[in-house]
Design a protein around this motif. Structure first.
Motif, mmCIF file in Angstrom:
data_model
loop_
_atom_site.group_PDB
_atom_site.id
_atom_site.type_symbol
_atom_site.label_atom_id
_atom_site.label_comp_id
_atom_site.label_asym_id
_atom_site.label_seq_id
_atom_site.Cartn_x
_atom_site.Cartn_y
_atom_site.Cartn_z
ATOM 1 N N ALA A 152 -33.849 -18.792 -93.122
ATOM 2 C CA ALA A 152 -34.825 -18.056 -93.943
ATOM 3 C C ALA A 152 -36.176 -18.776 -93.966
ATOM 4 C CB ALA A 152 -34.285 -17.899 -95.365
ATOM 5 N N ILE A 153 -36.156 -20.084 -94.135
ATOM 6 C CA ILE A 153 -37.400 -20.862 -94.179
ATOM 7 C C ILE A 153 -38.103 -20.814 -92.817
ATOM 8 C CG2 ILE A 153 -38.334 -23.204 -94.411
ATOM 9 C CD1 ILE A 153 -36.041 -23.647 -96.520
ATOM 10 N N GLN A 154 -37.303 -20.921 -91.744
ATOM 11 C CA GLN A 154 -37.868 -20.852 -90.393
ATOM 12 C C GLN A 154 -38.506 -19.481 -90.146
ATOM 13 O OE1 GLN A 154 -34.957 -20.472 -87.231
ATOM 14 N NE2 GLN A 154 -36.572 -19.378 -86.168
ATOM 15 N N VAL A 155 -37.813 -18.417 -90.585
ATOM 16 C CA VAL A 155 -38.327 -17.060 -90.388
ATOM 17 C C VAL A 155 -39.586 -16.832 -91.214
ATOM 18 C CG1 VAL A 155 -37.834 -14.603 -90.793
ATOM 19 C CG2 VAL A 155 -36.120 -16.054 -89.729
ATOM 20 N N GLY A 156 -39.602 -17.343 -92.460
ATOM 21 C CA GLY A 156 -40.790 -17.220 -93.303
ATOM 22 C C GLY A 156 -42.008 -17.841 -92.650
ATOM 23 N N LYS A 157 -41.822 -19.006 -92.033
ATOM 24 C CA LYS A 157 -42.927 -19.678 -91.342
ATOM 25 C C LYS A 157 -43.331 -18.903 -90.091
ATOM 26 C CE LYS A 157 -41.706 -24.375 -92.824
ATOM 27 N NZ LYS A 157 -41.171 -25.678 -92.365
ATOM 28 N N ARG A 158 -42.325 -18.414 -89.355
ATOM 29 C CA ARG A 158 -42.615 -17.685 -88.117
ATOM 30 C C ARG A 158 -43.428 -16.420 -88.401
ATOM 31 N NH1 ARG A 158 -38.482 -14.510 -83.967
ATOM 32 N NH2 ARG A 158 -40.187 -13.665 -82.696
ATOM 33 N N ILE A 159 -43.048 -15.693 -89.435
ATOM 34 C CA ILE A 159 -43.762 -14.453 -89.781
ATOM 35 C C ILE A 159 -45.214 -14.745 -90.111
ATOM 36 C CG2 ILE A 159 -43.976 -12.695 -91.602
ATOM 37 C CD1 ILE A 159 -40.904 -12.515 -91.581
ATOM 38 N N ARG A 160 -45.449 -15.813 -90.845
ATOM 39 C CA ARG A 160 -46.830 -16.157 -91.227
ATOM 40 C C ARG A 160 -47.638 -16.695 -90.054
ATOM 41 N NH1 ARG A 160 -43.557 -16.196 -95.383
ATOM 42 N NH2 ARG A 160 -44.316 -15.612 -97.466
ATOM 43 N N ASN A 161 -46.952 -17.289 -89.075
ATOM 44 C CA ASN A 161 -47.655 -17.801 -87.888
ATOM 45 C C ASN A 161 -47.953 -16.707 -86.872
ATOM 46 O OD1 ASN A 161 -47.750 -20.464 -88.758
ATOM 47 N ND2 ASN A 161 -45.780 -20.993 -87.852
ATOM 48 N N GLU A 162 -47.041 -15.739 -86.760
ATOM 49 C CA GLU A 162 -47.155 -14.729 -85.713
ATOM 50 C C GLU A 162 -47.762 -13.413 -86.183
ATOM 51 O OE1 GLU A 162 -43.533 -14.210 -83.524
ATOM 52 O OE2 GLU A 162 -43.169 -16.385 -83.382
ATOM 53 N N THR A 163 -47.955 -13.250 -87.497
ATOM 54 C CA THR A 163 -48.588 -12.033 -88.017
ATOM 55 C C THR A 163 -49.711 -12.430 -88.976
ATOM 56 O OG1 THR A 163 -47.271 -11.750 -90.054
ATOM 57 C CG2 THR A 163 -46.289 -10.966 -88.001
ATOM 58 N N ARG A 164 -50.448 -11.420 -89.451
ATOM 59 C CA ARG A 164 -51.535 -11.668 -90.407
ATOM 60 C C ARG A 164 -51.126 -11.164 -91.799
ATOM 61 N NH1 ARG A 164 -55.870 -8.654 -89.431
ATOM 62 N NH2 ARG A 164 -57.343 -10.148 -90.305
ATOM 63 N N ILE A 165 -49.828 -11.221 -92.078
ATOM 64 C CA ILE A 165 -49.299 -10.650 -93.310
ATOM 65 C C ILE A 165 -49.790 -11.379 -94.564
ATOM 66 C CG2 ILE A 165 -47.168 -12.018 -93.464
ATOM 67 C CD1 ILE A 165 -45.747 -9.335 -94.191
ATOM 68 N N ASN A 166 -50.207 -12.636 -94.425
ATOM 69 C CA ASN A 166 -50.682 -13.389 -95.591
ATOM 70 C C ASN A 166 -52.191 -13.652 -95.536
ATOM 71 O OD1 ASN A 166 -50.459 -15.142 -93.409
ATOM 72 N ND2 ASN A 166 -50.052 -16.917 -94.685
ATOM 73 N N LYS A 167 -52.895 -12.904 -94.680
ATOM 74 C CA LYS A 167 -54.336 -13.112 -94.542
ATOM 75 C C LYS A 167 -55.121 -12.157 -95.437
ATOM 76 C CE LYS A 167 -53.404 -16.078 -91.343
ATOM 77 N NZ LYS A 167 -53.417 -17.512 -91.692
ATOM 78 N N GLY A 168 -56.314 -12.573 -95.802
ATOM 79 C CA GLY A 168 -57.198 -11.719 -96.602
ATOM 80 C C GLY A 168 -56.896 -11.782 -98.086
ATOM 81 N N SER A 169 -57.831 -11.276 -98.882
ATOM 82 C CA SER A 169 -57.703 -11.299 -100.345
ATOM 83 C C SER A 169 -57.061 -10.021 -100.850
ATOM 84 C CB SER A 169 -59.090 -11.440 -100.987
ATOM 85 O OG SER A 169 -59.739 -12.576 -100.477
ATOM 86 N N VAL A 170 -56.072 -10.191 -101.714
ATOM 87 C CA VAL A 170 -55.401 -9.013 -102.272
ATOM 88 C C VAL A 170 -55.541 -8.935 -103.790
ATOM 89 C CG1 VAL A 170 -53.713 -8.750 -100.425
ATOM 90 C CG2 VAL A 170 -53.240 -10.308 -102.290
ATOM 91 N N SER A 171 -56.024 -9.995 -104.411
ATOM 92 C CA SER A 171 -56.280 -9.964 -105.854
ATOM 93 C C SER A 171 -57.788 -10.012 -106.076
ATOM 94 C CB SER A 171 -55.619 -11.156 -106.555
ATOM 95 O OG SER A 171 -56.277 -12.353 -106.224
ATOM 96 N N ILE A 172 -58.214 -9.509 -107.208
ATOM 97 C CA ILE A 172 -59.644 -9.512 -107.524
ATOM 98 C C ILE A 172 -60.189 -10.939 -107.553
ATOM 99 C CG2 ILE A 172 -61.344 -8.954 -109.296
ATOM 100 C CD1 ILE A 172 -60.248 -6.535 -107.765
#
Length: 379
Positions: free
Chosen positions: A58-78
């Motif tokens: 799970a930890i490896q996959v969490g890191k992989r998703i954040r490295n290979e996608t932009r799912i955690n990029k950009g601002s989502v809160s005011i």
């Protein structure tokens, strides 16, 4: 506890680590929480091989998703959008002085986001001065009384205001007086994240003053959320790929447990029989170190050669999901994990071995046929 076959539980864990189950898709905090709680559980001795494998994955996959996608990029809160906007308008916040007005929930988020930037100084102003002091102390900033905001405006590069006041905190008059003696080439960026407004809109008419409000930030946040949802599709594909690999890993682990128990059983027999042979030879003449070593190498080689082909067959059976084959092997050899089951069937385990040995000898196929049968069953 066995996760093997529980795809829904494993998939949910991987989705959590990847940020797909969070209120804000892709947020990073959940992965840190999973790592922290898993480390605590492991230290407490409450996990085993099954859970270790699941959480490591799970930890490896969490890191992989954040490295290979932009799912955690950009601002989502005011709050985070306000900081990103300030960084964009001023070409970075390095060396800048920032004043945050309001120490409520949004104000705290803004202050924490700013604390991660390489700013010169951060000032926290609030109606309740004690609350401002607490946040300033936590973030290494300075507390300011709300009545002293005008004084701080003289030196600030950025002001982010988000109070719950029903009236303007910064009027045109206050801002105009504050910037009167400022360097005329130095811009003052005001970002109003309050609703109702904290900053009078006419301040935007003043020279070298730029005003952005919550409406600008909502547009930024909505665009980011849309982008993250698109990136989530890529994350879903990664999770499905990793679930297959995880299940394969569990299958191999099951085969490895059986193989390990089988090797232990055969090696115990090897050592006992070697000792018997040494004792018998010693009855006739003196046995030296060389002879003992030859007997040890011989029995070791015989055990390994006997187990080599069964090891391959067991691993192939596990990868093909042939659980029945693995169960039969465990029962035939009365391996430790299945000893209780076997004893219920036949109280005398040694007799079980003897009986099973006769039956197996009659129907035993060659190894190649055994491999073919496993493959045919899986198909």
């Amino acid at each position: 506890m066995d996760f093997y076959g529980h795809d829904e539980s494993l998939e949910h864990l991987l989705r959590l680590a990847g940020g797909l189950e969070s209120m804000i898709v892709g947020e990073d905090q959940i992965l840190g929480q999973i790592k922290e709680l898993y480390a605590y559980s492991k230290k407490s001795g409450t996990t085993g091989k099954i859970l270790d494998t699941a959480f490591d994955k799970a930890i490896q996959v969490g890191k992989r998703i954040r490295n290979e996608t932009r799912i955690n990029k950009g601002s989502v809160s005011i709050g985070s959008a306000a900081v990103d906007l300030a960084e964009e308008i001023l070409d970075g916040l390095t060396g800048k002085t920032v004043l945050v007005i309001g120490a409520g929930e949004i104000g705290v988020l803004v202050a924490k986001a700013l604390a991660e930037k390489d700013i010169e100084a951060i000032y926290i102003a609030n109606r309740t001065f004690k609350k401002a002091e607490e946040i300033a102390y936590e973030l290494g900033g300075y507390a300011v009384r709300l009545n002293d905001v005008q004084t701080q405006l003289k030196n600030a590069d950025v002001v982010i205001s988000g109070t719950g006041a029903p009236h303007y905190i910064l009027t045109r008059e206050i801002v105009e007086k504050a910037i009167k003696d400022r360097d005329k080439t130095r811009k003052l960026l005001l970002i109003d994240i309050a609703n109702p407004r904290d900053i009078e809109e006419s301040v935007a008419e003043l020279d070298n003053v730029e005003l952005c409000n919550i409406d600008n930030l909502r547009v930024i946040s909505e665009k980011t959320l849309k982008m993250r949802k698109e990136e989530a599709k890529k994350a879903e594909a990664i999770i499905q790929e990793e679930i297959k690999l995880l299940n394969l890993q569990y299958k191999r682990q099951r085969a490895d447990r059986i193989i390990s128990d089988l090797y232990k059983q055969i090696y115990d027999v090897r050592i006992r029989e070697r000792e018997k042979a040494v004792n018998r030879l010693c009855a006739y003449h003196t046995i030296g170190e060389i002879e003992t070593e030859v007997l040890d190498d011989l029995t070791h080689s015989i055990a390994n050669k006997i187990l080599a082909e069964p090891t391959k067959v067991l691993r192939q059976a596990a990868e093909l999901g042939n659980d029945e084959f693995l169960d039969v092997v465990s029962r035939i050899f009365c391996l430790e994990k299945d000893r209780v089951k076997v004893e219920k069937m036949k109280p005398d385990c040694e007799k079980m071995k003897s009986d099973c040995g006769i039956k197996v000898e009659k129907i035993k196929p060659d190894c190649e046929s055994g491999i073919d049968r496993i493959s045919e069953k899986s198909n």
